[in-house]
Scaffold this active site. Sequence first.
Site, mmCIF file in Angstrom:
data_model
loop_
_atom_site.group_PDB
_atom_site.id
_atom_site.type_symbol
_atom_site.label_atom_id
_atom_site.label_comp_id
_atom_site.label_asym_id
_atom_site.label_seq_id
_atom_site.Cartn_x
_atom_site.Cartn_y
_atom_site.Cartn_z
ATOM 1 N N SER A 1 -8.678 32.377 44.571
ATOM 2 C CA SER A 1 -8.129 32.625 43.235
ATOM 3 C C SER A 1 -6.925 31.747 42.904
ATOM 4 C CB SER A 1 -7.741 34.103 43.088
ATOM 5 O OG SER A 1 -6.785 34.477 44.065
ATOM 6 N N ASP B 1 1.647 37.244 38.815
ATOM 7 C CA ASP B 1 1.283 38.626 39.143
ATOM 8 C C ASP B 1 1.636 38.871 40.599
ATOM 9 O OD1 ASP B 1 -0.755 37.427 40.616
ATOM 10 O OD2 ASP B 1 -2.349 37.993 39.227
ATOM 11 N N HIS C 1 -0.177 35.494 42.538
ATOM 12 C CA HIS C 1 -0.335 34.122 42.089
ATOM 13 C C HIS C 1 0.920 33.554 41.419
ATOM 14 C CE1 HIS C 1 -4.277 36.229 41.946
ATOM 15 N NE2 HIS C 1 -4.618 35.186 42.683
#
Length: 373
Positions: free
Chosen positions: A45, A339, A342
Amino acid sequence: MMRKMAVVLCLVLSMWAWLSGRGLSQIITNPPQQQVPCFFIFGDSLVDNGNNNGILTLARANYRPYGIDFPLGPTGRFTNGRTFVDALAQLMGFPNYIPPYSRTRGPQLLRGANYASGAAGIRDETGTNLGAHASMNEQVANFGNTVGEFSRFFRGDNASLNDYLSKCIFFSGMGSNDYLNNYFMPEFYATSSDYTARAFANLLLQDYSRQLTQLYSLGARKVIVTAVGQIGCIPYQLARFRSNNTRVRCNDKFNNAISFFNSGLRSLVQTFNNGKLPGSKFVFLDFYETSQQLYLNGSSYGFEVMDKGCCGVGRNNGQITCLPLQQPCEDRNKYLFWDAFHPTEVANILLAKMSYTSQSYTYPINIQQLVML
């Protein structure tokens, strides 16, 4: 180590002052001429740009406020704007962002594709607690399909195809989820009871070595591989130990465990470069050191909040990613993290700049030197 960090910090602080004067966005939006024909990306991600959008998974970011500062809006990037590889592609002169493999076929593939998938790991079972995703094995297989398509473009001229691919840059950032969503998640996985931290790292490196060798056999010659960053210092971990508003210590158990993987990966790069994979050049990118620099000295880079996400604060309230339509912090440039996992866009750009030209975070050469080979 502390003296080395101090020297590096002085150099980076000078760079930050220069960046602040000109503006980060100006530097990236005025890139040089495209320096390599294509850029292929593998990972999780941290660099996924939309491959998970159409599958059944909790690891998805194609909704606001993700992409709130990205020109195309919420594309599936797990941040407010550009990812690390978006910034890196711009530094290499690519006029457009590298597209996700899930939505790219035909001649478009000739300039590269992003195969990364949120929740993915080196091991196939990693991240299954979050739903579907493409593991590293699947990502390599997808690249194999791409090479099959290339064979048609080159009309069966394998020599020309191999020459073309040898000029491209390959990026692989794997391992974080093998710890976050596998080894340190005993309620779902038995790996922490089956293996010591050192044994698990060796297991990952054995699989990763095979996967990177497969990429080599498919034509990869200029390859960047990244260390796992300081996952013990992300908001997901810090929220567990925060009391009042005081700064909390990182989770040393996590950071110590990944040190076995990172040191082993650097040694693997050396082995590849010393003749195991003839004609290739691997670069080890030390994301652990760069993330440590930003976390410990964030205020020197203009960050005011280093231990909380701009949205999706952490584990205390069960929220680890941004909720749909959630109102994020107003000034994203002051936050290191977007967040609980990340980095923000501004942090990604800083990491890309530091990695591209600095010899302090790359081994044996920097990314710019790899590009020019």
